[in-house]
Design a protein around this motif. Sequence first.
Motif, PDB file in Angstrom:
ATOM      1  N   ALA A   1       0.740  -1.228   0.136  1.00 23.25           N
ATOM      2  CA  ALA A   1       0.104  -0.082   0.118  1.00 23.25           C
ATOM      3  C   ALA A   1       0.950   1.168   0.115  1.00 23.25           C
ATOM      4  N   ALA A   2       2.175   1.118   0.286  1.00 21.75           N
ATOM      5  CA  ALA A   2       2.938   2.219   0.070  1.00 21.75           C
ATOM      6  C   ALA A   2       3.183   2.818  -1.381  1.00 21.75           C
ATOM      7  N   ALA A   3       2.968   4.170  -1.260  1.00 21.76           N
ATOM      8  CA  ALA A   3       3.128   4.660  -2.718  1.00 21.76           C
ATOM      9  C   ALA A   3       4.599   5.102  -3.007  1.00 21.76           C
ATOM     10  N   ASN A   4       5.159   4.316  -3.835  1.00 20.25           N
ATOM     11  CA  ASN A   4       6.906   4.522  -4.130  1.00 20.25           C
ATOM     12  C   ASN A   4       6.991   3.925  -5.382  1.00 20.25           C
ATOM     13  N   ALA A   5       8.474   4.174  -5.956  1.00 21.68           N
ATOM     14  CA  ALA A   5       8.889   3.388  -6.953  1.00 21.68           C
ATOM     15  C   ALA A   5      10.533   3.529  -7.005  1.00 21.68           C
ATOM     16  N   PHE A   6      10.954   2.853  -7.657  1.00 21.17           N
ATOM     17  CA  PHE A   6      12.556   2.991  -7.743  1.00 21.17           C
ATOM     18  C   PHE A   6      13.085   1.969  -8.834  1.00 21.17           C
ATOM     19  N   SER A   7      14.165   2.237  -9.351  1.00 31.19           N
ATOM     20  CA  SER A   7      14.950   1.475 -10.403  1.00 31.19           C
ATOM     21  C   SER A   7      16.247   1.265  -9.809  1.00 31.19           C
ATOM     22  N   THR A   8      16.551   0.167 -10.511  1.00 30.15           N
ATOM     23  CA  THR A   8      17.984  -0.539 -10.084  1.00 30.15           C
ATOM     24  C   THR A   8      18.676  -1.073 -11.310  1.00 30.15           C
ATOM     25  N   GLY A   9      19.901  -1.363 -11.217  1.00 28.41           N
ATOM     26  CA  GLY A   9      20.684  -2.244 -12.318  1.00 28.41           C
ATOM     27  C   GLY A   9      22.016  -1.537 -12.558  1.00 28.41           C
ATOM     28  N   LEU A  10      23.143  -2.318 -12.967  1.00 32.25           N
ATOM     29  CA  LEU A  10      24.199  -1.698 -13.229  1.00 32.25           C
ATOM     30  C   LEU A  10      24.531  -1.289 -14.718  1.00 32.25           C
ATOM     31  N   GLU A  11      23.586  -1.599 -15.573  1.00 35.72           N
ATOM     32  CA  GLU A  11      23.376  -1.431 -17.019  1.00 35.72           C
ATOM     33  C   GLU A  11      22.077  -1.056 -17.428  1.00 35.72           C
ATOM     34  N   PRO A  12      21.823  -0.340 -18.404  1.00 34.79           N
ATOM     35  CA  PRO A  12      20.246   0.151 -18.832  1.00 34.79           C
ATOM     36  C   PRO A  12      19.985  -1.039 -19.431  1.00 34.79           C
ATOM     37  N   GLU A  13      20.692  -1.796 -20.008  1.00 29.76           N
ATOM     38  CA  GLU A  13      20.060  -2.968 -20.675  1.00 29.76           C
ATOM     39  C   GLU A  13      19.710  -4.086 -19.767  1.00 29.76           C
ATOM     40  N   LYS A  14      20.237  -4.013 -18.514  1.00 30.12           N
ATOM     41  CA  LYS A  14      19.861  -5.126 -17.417  1.00 30.12           C
ATOM     42  C   LYS A  14      19.069  -4.390 -16.223  1.00 30.12           C
ATOM     43  N   SER A  15      18.483  -3.179 -16.519  1.00 25.49           N
ATOM     44  CA  SER A  15      17.974  -2.453 -15.451  1.00 25.49           C
ATOM     45  C   SER A  15      16.227  -3.026 -15.174  1.00 25.49           C
ATOM     46  N   SER A  16      15.917  -2.441 -14.168  1.00 23.25           N
ATOM     47  CA  SER A  16      14.590  -2.658 -13.520  1.00 23.25           C
ATOM     48  C   SER A  16      13.925  -1.606 -13.146  1.00 23.25           C
ATOM     49  N   LEU A  17      12.587  -1.442 -13.274  1.00 21.13           N
ATOM     50  CA  LEU A  17      11.918  -0.318 -12.630  1.00 21.13           C
ATOM     51  C   LEU A  17      10.741  -1.014 -11.869  1.00 21.13           C
ATOM     52  N   VAL A  18      10.637  -0.543 -10.567  1.00 20.51           N
ATOM     53  CA  VAL A  18       9.953  -1.278  -9.832  1.00 20.51           C
ATOM     54  C   VAL A  18       8.739  -0.074  -9.343  1.00 20.51           C
ATOM     55  N   VAL A  19       7.391  -0.461  -9.103  1.00 20.37           N
ATOM     56  CA  VAL A  19       6.254   0.408  -8.910  1.00 20.37           C
ATOM     57  C   VAL A  19       5.404  -0.282  -7.791  1.00 20.37           C
ATOM     58  N   THR A  20       4.893   0.311  -6.726  1.00 18.03           N
ATOM     59  CA  THR A  20       4.258  -0.362  -5.769  1.00 18.03           C
ATOM     60  C   THR A  20       2.719  -0.010  -6.160  1.00 18.03           C
ATOM     61  N   ARG A  21       1.954  -1.003  -5.579  1.00 17.87           N
ATOM     62  CA  ARG A  21       0.487  -1.035  -6.073  1.00 17.87           C
ATOM     63  C   ARG A  21      -0.098   0.008  -5.292  1.00 17.87           C
ATOM     64  N   GLY A  22       0.359   0.729  -4.190  1.00 19.35           N
ATOM     65  CA  GLY A  22      -0.145   1.844  -3.781  1.00 19.35           C
ATOM     66  C   GLY A  22       0.157   3.015  -4.526  1.00 19.35           C
ATOM     67  N   LEU A  23       1.281   3.202  -5.244  1.00 11.39           N
ATOM     68  CA  LEU A  23       1.423   4.382  -6.218  1.00 11.39           C
ATOM     69  C   LEU A  23       0.410   4.247  -7.553  1.00 11.39           C
ATOM     70  N   ILE A  24       0.227   2.834  -8.031  1.00 10.68           N
ATOM     71  CA  ILE A  24      -0.394   2.580  -9.137  1.00 10.68           C
ATOM     72  C   ILE A  24      -2.072   3.240  -8.782  1.00 10.68           C
ATOM     73  N   ASP A  25      -2.613   2.763  -7.599  1.00  8.14           N
ATOM     74  CA  ASP A  25      -3.732   3.185  -7.228  1.00  8.14           C
ATOM     75  C   ASP A  25      -3.913   4.649  -6.785  1.00  8.14           C
ATOM     76  N   LEU A  26      -2.740   5.500  -6.497  1.00 10.92           N
ATOM     77  CA  LEU A  26      -2.912   6.596  -6.055  1.00 10.92           C
ATOM     78  C   LEU A  26      -2.795   8.002  -7.201  1.00 10.92           C
ATOM     79  N   LEU A  27      -2.091   7.478  -8.190  1.00  6.27           N
ATOM     80  CA  LEU A  27      -1.643   8.651  -9.065  1.00  6.27           C
ATOM     81  C   LEU A  27      -2.526   8.606 -10.269  1.00  6.27           C
ATOM     82  N   ASP A  28      -2.682   9.613 -10.893  1.00  5.92           N
ATOM     83  CA  ASP A  28      -3.347   9.815 -12.463  1.00  5.92           C
ATOM     84  C   ASP A  28      -2.406   9.294 -13.536  1.00  5.92           C
TER      85      ASP A  28
END
Length: 368
Positions: free
Chosen positions: A147-174
């Motif tokens: 339920a926490a509204a947050n997001a982050f990205s991680t990875g040592l290379e753009p080709e192997k990176s990950s973008l993470v979003v919480t369910r709380g953020l999806i429900d909160l933002l337009d």
Amino acid sequence: MNGAAGSILVYDRIARNRRDTWLLLSVFAVALIPAAAYLYEYLTFLVAMFFLGSADSQVASEFAREAAAGAPDRLLRGARILALGLALIGLSLTVMLSYLWSARIVLRTSGARPVDREQEPFLTRLVENLCIGSGLPQPALLVVESAAANAFSTGLEPEKSSLVVTRGLIDLLDRREMEGVLAREVVQIGGYDTHLKTALAAIVMVLWLPINVVRRVVRFFFRLNPVVGWGCAIWIGLPILLSFSFGILAVVDMMATDPTGGITLLILMSLPVYAFVGAPLLGLLVRSAISREQEYRADADAVLLTRNPGALASALRKMGTGAVGRMEVNPASAHLFVVDPLERGTRGWSESTPSHPPLARRIEQLEA
């Protein structure tokens, strides 16, 4: 690179972040020297005790003869060589694996799970459009069911990176607000800011390793029995406190007759204090200095990509006052998130060295 990418994902930014990463690793190597020295001295003691504990060992018999003659140097020299090898191998493996697996560790501890277009079509389309506009490969998209509204990205290379979003953020933002949040993570991936921040997370994890190991051991015994837990805490902490107290008296006596020996003894006594207190604090200070500057820059880059500062400002305002929820976040990786994921009262030392600048200040700059 094309379009908006020309003004955002410039090569000098990438080169600077790569250079800063190597500089950070160099500083990290220097910061580990006192901790390595403490580990070396501790392992020397353990190795020597192991040799002496073998009653039928030829080494132990030889040491007894040399000790009787007043020359037990051979065993000590052998113990020091073996301890040095163990310390170098152990630290090298810890640093290398922490660096290479840092992104995987962060994803696993956060509970993120991969999603595809069928599961999250809204998020997938937004990320695809942003990547096309910036000329970047599309990162892996993951969601944390929190339920926490947050997001982050991680990875040592753009080709192997990950973008993470919480369910709380999806429900909160337009849509426009979500685009602003995703844009700041995309430009950080492309500009190798994520690379630097992921390496920084690995470094802070390693510097916090000694105190975290002791904390988990003590906590485990406390769960078994509070009396056993206190006994474990005393067994670990009392020798360090007593040795430091008596060591100070020895240093005072030695300074009058042998200043060099007194200073050497004082340095040796300070090694455990550095390993359990100084190194973790140093990691937090470096993290605070690097990540706070990057947060302002990421906000500005996201505005350049979306041309909509109001949307990101609105998103940050909602994230600061929106859905309440707690994520299982390692404090060493808190700086990866868009807003500080740690609840007040649970940050410990991080409270005095925040990983993010004040949210109100970031919103003020965007609205300006």
